[in-house]
Design a protein around this motif. Structure first.
Motif, short mmCIF file in Angstrom:
data_model
loop_
_atom_site.label_atom_id
_atom_site.label_comp_id
_atom_site.label_asym_id
_atom_site.label_seq_id
_atom_site.Cartn_x
_atom_site.Cartn_y
_atom_site.Cartn_z
N SER A 47 0.83 -1.21 0.00
CA SER A 47 0.00 0.00 0.00
C SER A 47 0.86 1.26 0.00
CB SER A 47 -0.91 0.01 1.24
OG SER A 47 -0.15 0.01 2.43
N ARG A 48 2.17 1.09 0.03
CA ARG A 48 3.07 2.25 0.01
C ARG A 48 3.14 2.84 -1.39
NH1 ARG A 48 8.78 0.87 2.52
NH2 ARG A 48 9.17 2.84 1.42
N LYS A 49 2.65 4.06 -1.51
CA LYS A 49 2.56 4.72 -2.80
C LYS A 49 3.93 4.91 -3.45
CE LYS A 49 0.15 8.65 -4.90
NZ LYS A 49 -0.70 9.84 -4.59
N THR A 77 -0.67 -1.11 6.79
CA THR A 77 -1.08 -0.90 8.18
C THR A 77 -1.82 0.40 8.40
OG1 THR A 77 1.04 0.18 8.67
CG2 THR A 77 0.92 -2.20 9.01
N ASP A 78 -2.01 1.19 7.35
CA ASP A 78 -2.66 2.48 7.48
C ASP A 78 -3.95 2.45 6.66
OD1 ASP A 78 -2.31 5.56 8.13
OD2 ASP A 78 -2.92 5.40 6.02
N ALA A 79 -5.09 2.74 7.31
CA ALA A 79 -6.38 2.61 6.65
C ALA A 79 -6.52 3.52 5.43
CB ALA A 79 -7.51 2.86 7.65
N PRO A 80 -6.19 4.81 5.50
CA PRO A 80 -6.29 5.65 4.30
C PRO A 80 -5.37 5.18 3.18
CG PRO A 80 -6.20 7.02 6.27
CD PRO A 80 -5.89 5.62 6.71
N MET A 81 -4.16 4.73 3.52
CA MET A 81 -3.25 4.22 2.49
C MET A 81 -3.79 2.96 1.85
SD MET A 81 0.50 4.86 4.25
CE MET A 81 1.33 3.86 3.01
N MET A 82 -4.37 2.07 2.64
CA MET A 82 -4.96 0.85 2.10
C MET A 82 -6.15 1.18 1.20
SD MET A 82 -3.44 -2.07 2.97
CE MET A 82 -4.59 -3.43 3.32
N ALA A 83 -6.95 2.16 1.60
CA ALA A 83 -8.07 2.57 0.75
C ALA A 83 -7.57 3.13 -0.58
CB ALA A 83 -8.91 3.62 1.49
N GLU A 84 -6.51 3.94 -0.52
CA GLU A 84 -5.95 4.49 -1.75
C GLU A 84 -5.35 3.39 -2.62
OE1 GLU A 84 -2.95 8.08 -3.24
OE2 GLU A 84 -3.00 7.50 -1.13
N ALA A 85 -4.72 2.40 -1.99
CA ALA A 85 -4.16 1.28 -2.74
C ALA A 85 -5.27 0.49 -3.43
CB ALA A 85 -3.36 0.36 -1.81
N MET A 128 -10.38 -2.71 7.20
CA MET A 128 -11.39 -3.41 6.41
C MET A 128 -12.51 -2.45 5.99
SD MET A 128 -11.65 -7.18 8.21
CE MET A 128 -11.87 -6.63 9.91
N ALA A 129 -12.98 -1.63 6.92
CA ALA A 129 -14.06 -0.69 6.60
C ALA A 129 -13.62 0.32 5.56
CB ALA A 129 -14.52 0.01 7.88
N ALA A 130 -12.38 0.81 5.66
CA ALA A 130 -11.88 1.81 4.72
C ALA A 130 -11.74 1.23 3.32
CB ALA A 130 -10.52 2.34 5.20
N VAL A 131 -11.26 0.00 3.21
CA VAL A 131 -11.09 -0.61 1.90
C VAL A 131 -12.45 -0.92 1.27
CG1 VAL A 131 -10.17 -2.62 0.67
CG2 VAL A 131 -8.80 -1.52 2.46
N VAL A 132 -13.37 -1.42 2.06
CA VAL A 132 -14.72 -1.69 1.54
C VAL A 132 -15.36 -0.40 1.03
CG1 VAL A 132 -17.07 -2.36 2.19
CG2 VAL A 132 -15.12 -3.76 2.91
N GLU A 133 -15.22 0.68 1.79
CA GLU A 133 -15.80 1.96 1.38
C GLU A 133 -15.16 2.48 0.09
OE1 GLU A 133 -16.58 6.48 3.19
OE2 GLU A 133 -15.38 5.01 4.32
N ALA A 134 -13.84 2.28 -0.03
CA ALA A 134 -13.14 2.73 -1.24
C ALA A 134 -13.55 1.94 -2.47
CB ALA A 134 -11.63 2.64 -1.03
#
Length: 362
Positions: A47-49, A77-85, A128-134
């Protein structure tokens, strides 16, 4: 086994290829799909940009010519980064996103990714919630791969699986080992069964599934909706066809013809070379060739000889000749004299390549 749906995707069967770093690249996924797997998940993508444009990540994210649904596993390990990934990979063709919460590799867990997330349930739930929302605006389902827990005294798979279901995760895969076990010991299936009993979404059983008979036993034991197979497919990608046939008919398929195995492997190697290039492809192909010949008559001697070859052409010529000589003695592949590697999934690059290939290929 009846088909299974993930979002708008109907999978042809319920036999999945595990995401294994350094193994489950596009050529290997395509080979397994061709030989009976109904679904394959990519190697984990960071997930590291800052690493998305690296050669390693670009190869892992290569899905050129791959049949759908295309499933990409992300780790971090970071919800916003995982969502962006998740969004990044969806925009580049991912049709299913899988969250890695199962990798036991030290280099992953020391950064609190992979199975280390199971120690921090609030963070795991937030991710999990952040990735589902993304993924939701794209209509892309999100799945989760996890272990039974961090250690024998901390088996929280059922609790996390329920949180995953509440967060909108579409399917959960449980490897029947703790992170502490790594790939040692035996997988246990009682935890998988408890997760299946507690959830309404599909649950996939993973761990030590290395034969058609074991596949049926695990299904009977867990009630799982599908099976995921990893290291047992290394060098034996037709295991998916064997399991599928056995589950449908109760009969065992004979081993493949030697000539067929040779053709499959050589076709796979050409695809492998095209992805990695001549030098890197030649070196990384050594482990695949080693898995293919392990336990066969003369296989170890051939592997040692093959590891000294320094070109793709030399590898293919040597392999074709070796299989031709084997075919003179056996119409079908002899039963291996070595036990199959257990089905771990999420194999660490270093451990996978160190065991089966010379240092140059690591």
């Amino acid at each position: 086994m009846p088909t299974l749906r993930l979002g708008t995707h109907s999978l042809p069967n319920r036999l999945f290829v595990a995401p294994m770093a350094g193994v489950t690249d596009r050529p290997f996924r395509q080979l397994c799909r061709r030989l009976g797997a109904g679904y394959a998940v990519s190697e984990m993508v960071t997930s590291r940009k800052d690493l998305w444009n690296s050669l390693k990540t670009s190869r892992r994210a290569n899905h050129d010519g791959e049949a759908g649904p295309i499933a990409v596993q992300i780790a971090g390990t970071d919800a916003p980064m995982m969502a962006e990934a998740a969004r990044y990979n969806i925009e580049r063709g991912a049709q299913i996103i899988d969250i890695n919460m199962g990798c036991p590799a030290k280099k992953v867990c020391t950064k609190w990714a992979g199975s280390a997330l199971m120690q921090d349930e609030p963070l795991a739930t937030e991710i999990m919630a952040a990735v589902v929302e993304a993924a939701a605006p794209f209509g892309v389902p999100v799945t989760l791969k996890m272990r039974t827990g961090w250690c024998e005294t901390e088996k929280n798979a059922q609790r996390l699986a329920l949180a995953a279901q509440d967060a909108g995760i579409a399917m959960v895969t449980v490897h029947g080992r703790t992170r502490e076990q790594g790939y040692k010991g035996l997988a246990e299936y009682d935890t998988v069964a408890s997760v299946k009993a507690a959830l309404q979404i599909p649950v996939v059983a993973n761990g030590d599934i290395d034969s058609p008979q074991k596949a049926k036993a695990v299904l009977d034991r867990t009630g799982a909706d599908a099976l995921m197979i990893g290291r047992a497919a290394q060098g034996r990608p037709w295991i998916f066809a064997e399991i599928d046939h056995f589950l449908r008919t109760g009969e065992a398929l004979p081993p493949p013809r030697v000539q067929d195995a040779s053709d499959w492997l050589i076709e796979h190697l050409h695809d492998h070379y095209s992805l990695y290039g001549a030098l890197a492809g030649m070196r990384s192909a050594r482990k695949h060739i080693g898995w293919a010949v392990r336990g066969l008559p003369g296989g170890e001697e051939f592997r040692q000889h093959m590891n000294l070859l320094e070109s793709c052409e030399a590898q293919v010529i040597a392999l074709r000749q070796w299989f031709a000589e084997l075919a003179d003695q056996h119409e079908r592949l002899p039963v291996s004299t070595l036990p199959l590697g257990d089905d771990g999934g999420d194999t660490d690059d270093a451990s996978s390549q160190k065991e089966h290939a010379p240092k140059a290929s690591a």
